[in-house]
Design an enzyme around this catalytic site. Structure first.
Site, PDB file in Angstrom:
ATOM      1  NE  ARG A  15     -29.807  34.916   0.625  1.00  0.00           N
ATOM      2  CZ  ARG A  15     -28.764  34.098   0.726  1.00  0.00           C
ATOM      3  NH1 ARG A  15     -27.800  34.361   1.601  1.00  0.00           N
ATOM      4  NH2 ARG A  15     -28.672  33.034  -0.043  1.00  0.00           N
ATOM      5  CG  ASN A 228     -26.534  33.143  -2.866  1.00  0.00           C
ATOM      6  OD1 ASN A 228     -27.159  32.983  -3.914  1.00  0.00           O
ATOM      7  ND2 ASN A 228     -25.775  32.206  -2.346  1.00  0.00           N
TER       8      ASN A 228
END
Ligand code: UD1
Ligand code: MG
Length: 464
Positions: A15, A228
């Site tokens: 991500r 993330n």
């Protein structure tokens, strides 16, 4: 038997959408993994970092940090191979933990950078503990279920959890301290029969919790936030900034706009330092008492003494600025610049591998590369060192009390002796003895009335 840190850092970080491994993305100038390693307390004898994606880059970064003395303990790596889950990562590290004589293991994630040293120290001293946090929005995290005595009963991953379990807001932070022996055997019993088809480290932790009490310790959610995505990175940077700036304000540092001022985790600021909005201080930056850093200044890996005035928009990198100096606005001190006390460097002055001794001045539009400037010497506007002949760099040495007029070029290698005076507009290609006056100007050509005659000629031509 020693306490060893196991740091999980093999995940791809899909991500982040980046070619750089997730754990090398910076927060306030320091990569996430460096934050984690620097949070290891003295109780931790060594760190084992589980890597895979971007392995070469992570290993090169570790070697660089070790060479710079930034790591609190030795760190080795283990390549996980294709990552099959957090439990698989720990399984792959077992041999290395055995080799290091591990008695107790402290497990952290390489992408959870804001964990505090005090928190890891508490873990390092604990027998068996899982760090948890209470979240408003627990989505995505493993839920922590506790027994009546508060000890750990189970960790259920979000994807495996029933609606009832998903309502639990106490989540697993992903950091643990466990005796290595029972964890090692629990890792040997792991299976991947779950919603994600992964080997869950949390299953091994539950296995241990079935044999001995595992305490659940709560910590600040910001300490356990993972990176993330780019949005997470920005959130983490904001938390880190507030924590660091708040700490320095408590120590007597002025931040005119703390939300717009970036101070890295390795900066050291003395009392009465004042930082204007947009200042950024990253890496090993030291700033002495009473020094003012102006708006938009970017300082990295440098030492600035006390009572220095850095006017707006200066860039200072791998350099030293002595006490009482005045720098900028718009000065650029590149690597190896050293200003002794009371030096003045004005607007649009660039220095590289150059020392200016006490009281020297270069106030306007200069380039000083591979140079040494003696005490009290004054370099005029637009003076430059010609340090590069297209093949090699050469040194310029300027003695004490030298005066160099405006717009001079000093073609290196060249030395100006103490007390020399160089007339404006000169190009100096050989050494000038002490006390000499040097001029290389072409003689002045003066033609009375010639400008007027030229204009009239042009006028007559245009009228045709
Ligand atoms: C994990 C926990 C979850 C917890 C959460 C906290 C498990 C099964 N679940 O979930 O309970 O709430 O962390 O953030 O452990 N990694 C490897 N190799 C792998 C997989 C992961 O090194 O094969 C590393 C990742 O790079 C990362 C860390 O382990 O640094 C955590 O992995 P991640 O995939 O984020 O775990 P979660 O599913 O979030
Ligand atoms: Mg995660």
């Amino acid at each position: 038997m020693s306490t060893i840190a196991l740091i999980l850092a093999a995940g791809l970080g899909k991500r982040m959408k980046s070619t750089l491994p997730k754990v090398l993305h910076p927060i306030l100038g320091d990569p996430a993994l460096l934050w984690v390693l620097r949070a290891l307390p003295a109780e931790v004898a060594a760190a084992v970092v589980v890597v895979h994606h971007g392995r070469e880059l992570v290993e090169a970064a570790l070697a660089d940090w070790a060479a710079q003395g930034l790591l609190p303990c030795p760190a080795t790596t283990v390549d996980q191979g294709e990552p099959l889950g957090t439990g698989h990562a720990a399984q792959r590290a077992a041999g290395e933990l055995d080799r290091l004589g591990c008695g107790r293991v402290v497990i952290l994630c390489g992408d959870v950078p804001l964990v505090r040293r005090e928190t890891v120290a508490r873990l390092a001293l604990a027998d068996a503990t899982l760090l948890a946090m209470d979240l408003e929005d627990p989505d995505g995290y493993g839920r922590v279920l506790q027994r009546a005595d508060g000890s750990l009963e189970a960790v259920v991953e979000h994807k495996d959890a029933s609606e009832a379990v998903r309502a639990v807001r106490r989540v697993n932070g992903g950091a643990y301290a466990l005796p290595w022996e029972p964890l090692r055997s629990a890792l040997g019993r792991l299976s991947n029969g779950n919603a994600q088809g992964e080997y869950y480290l949390t299953d091994a932790v539950m296995d241990v919790a079935g044999r001995m009490p595992v305490a659940v310790e709560l910590c600040e959610p910001s300490e356990m936030l993972g990176m993330n995505s780019r949005a997470d990175q920005a959130t983490l940077q904001a938390y880190a900034r507030d924590r660091i700036n708040g700490g320095w304000m408590d120590q007597g540092v002025t931040f005119l706009d703390p939300a717009a001022t970036l101070v890295g985790p390795r900066a050291v600021l003395a009392m009465d330092v004042a930082l204007a909005p947009g200042a950024s201080l990253t890496g090993a930056v030291e700033v002495g008492a009473g020094t003012q850093v102006g708006q938009g200044c970017v300082l990295s890996d440098c030492r600035v003494g006390h009572g220095v005035l850095i006017r707006p928009y200066c860039v200072i990198h791998r350099s030293e600025v002595g006490p009482g100096c005045q720098v900028g606005p718009f000065a650029h001190l590149r690597e190896g610049s050293r200003l002794e006390s009371g030096v003045h460097l004005g607007n649009f002055v660039e220095t590289k591998k150059t020392t200016l001794h006490a009281g020297a001045k270069a106030n306007h539009l200069s380039y000083l590369g591979d140079a040494e400037v003696g005490e009290r010497s004054n370099l005029g506007a637009g003076m430059i060192t010609c340090n590069y002949d297209g093949f090699h760099k050469h040194v310029t040495t300027i003695g004490k009390d030298v005066f160099v007029g405006s717009d001079c070029q000093l073609v290196a290698p060249v030395t100006l002796g103490d007390g020399a005076i160089i007339g404006a507009g000169s190009t100096i290609t050989s050494d000038i003895p002490s006390g000499a006056l040097a001029l290389t100007r072409a003689p002045l050509v003066l033609k009375e009335g010639a400008a007027d005659r030229l204009r009239q000629k042009q006028k007559a031509r245009n009228a045709k």
